[in-house]
Design a protein around this motif. Structure first.
Motif, mmCIF file in Angstrom:
data_model
loop_
_atom_site.group_PDB
_atom_site.id
_atom_site.type_symbol
_atom_site.label_atom_id
_atom_site.label_comp_id
_atom_site.label_asym_id
_atom_site.label_seq_id
_atom_site.Cartn_x
_atom_site.Cartn_y
_atom_site.Cartn_z
ATOM 1 N N PRO A 86 68.696 44.923 49.339
ATOM 2 C CA PRO A 86 70.222 44.530 49.503
ATOM 3 C C PRO A 86 70.904 45.224 50.722
ATOM 4 C CG PRO A 86 69.501 45.026 47.127
ATOM 5 C CD PRO A 86 68.429 45.310 48.057
ATOM 6 N N GLY A 87 71.787 44.537 51.136
ATOM 7 C CA GLY A 87 72.621 45.306 52.097
ATOM 8 C C GLY A 87 71.960 45.173 53.536
ATOM 9 N N SER A 88 71.035 44.143 53.767
ATOM 10 C CA SER A 88 70.484 43.985 54.942
ATOM 11 C C SER A 88 70.665 42.798 55.772
ATOM 12 C CB SER A 88 68.807 44.147 54.833
ATOM 13 O OG SER A 88 68.322 43.216 53.809
ATOM 14 N N SER A 89 70.611 42.690 57.237
ATOM 15 C CA SER A 89 71.065 41.424 57.867
ATOM 16 C C SER A 89 69.792 40.605 57.996
ATOM 17 C CB SER A 89 71.374 41.993 59.388
ATOM 18 O OG SER A 89 70.395 42.195 59.965
ATOM 19 N N PRO A 90 69.923 39.364 58.424
ATOM 20 C CA PRO A 90 68.811 38.419 58.694
ATOM 21 C C PRO A 90 67.904 39.097 59.822
ATOM 22 C CG PRO A 90 70.848 37.159 58.364
ATOM 23 C CD PRO A 90 71.296 38.686 58.230
ATOM 24 N N LYS A 91 68.320 39.647 60.789
ATOM 25 C CA LYS A 91 67.739 40.282 61.828
ATOM 26 C C LYS A 91 66.845 41.477 61.490
ATOM 27 C CE LYS A 91 68.023 41.867 66.699
ATOM 28 N NZ LYS A 91 69.038 42.225 67.747
ATOM 29 N N GLU A 92 67.375 42.454 60.478
ATOM 30 C CA GLU A 92 66.752 43.337 59.948
ATOM 31 C C GLU A 92 65.605 42.885 58.924
ATOM 32 O OE1 GLU A 92 70.001 46.905 59.261
ATOM 33 O OE2 GLU A 92 70.106 45.076 58.102
ATOM 34 N N ASN A 93 65.760 41.898 58.125
ATOM 35 C CA ASN A 93 64.714 41.135 57.326
ATOM 36 C C ASN A 93 63.665 40.613 58.226
ATOM 37 O OD1 ASN A 93 65.924 42.201 55.019
ATOM 38 N ND2 ASN A 93 67.296 40.404 54.515
ATOM 39 N N GLU A 94 64.066 40.101 59.339
ATOM 40 C CA GLU A 94 62.976 39.373 60.086
ATOM 41 C C GLU A 94 62.168 40.662 60.570
ATOM 42 O OE1 GLU A 94 60.748 36.587 62.202
ATOM 43 O OE2 GLU A 94 62.501 36.275 60.904
#
Length: 85
Positions: free
Chosen positions: A1-9
């Motif tokens: 939770p609290g993560s951006s799409p870029k971070e998740n990529e």
């Protein structure tokens, strides 16, 4: 939770795609990153035992120790499993 799409990529998709794409039975793999989540899709090679591959992938993902600290345990949504005939 609290993560951006870029971070998740970077922290989820790329490591999972790299590791799982080498497994026997994987025809194609695609991971999509979204706000607070990522979705991993695996196409299974024709004739390969889908249940075996699902179990292998689950075992692998459950054994990953370096996922981001805020990550929740991956959910298995194989209810969406499709078989091409």
């Amino acid at each position: 939770p609290g993560s951006s799409p870029k971070e998740n990529e970077a922290s989820l998709c790329l490591p999972l795609e790299t590791a799982i794409s080498n497994k026997n039975g994987v025809e194609e793999i695609q991971c999509s990153a979204y706000e607070n989540t990522a979705k991993l899709n695996i196409d299974v090679e024709e004739g390969y035992n889908t249940n075996n591959l699902i179990n292998e992938v689950k075992t692998y993902v459950d054994g990953i120790n370096n996922l981001p600290k805020k990550s929740e345990k991956p959910q298995d949504n194989n209810k969406y499993l499709n078989h091409n005939i």
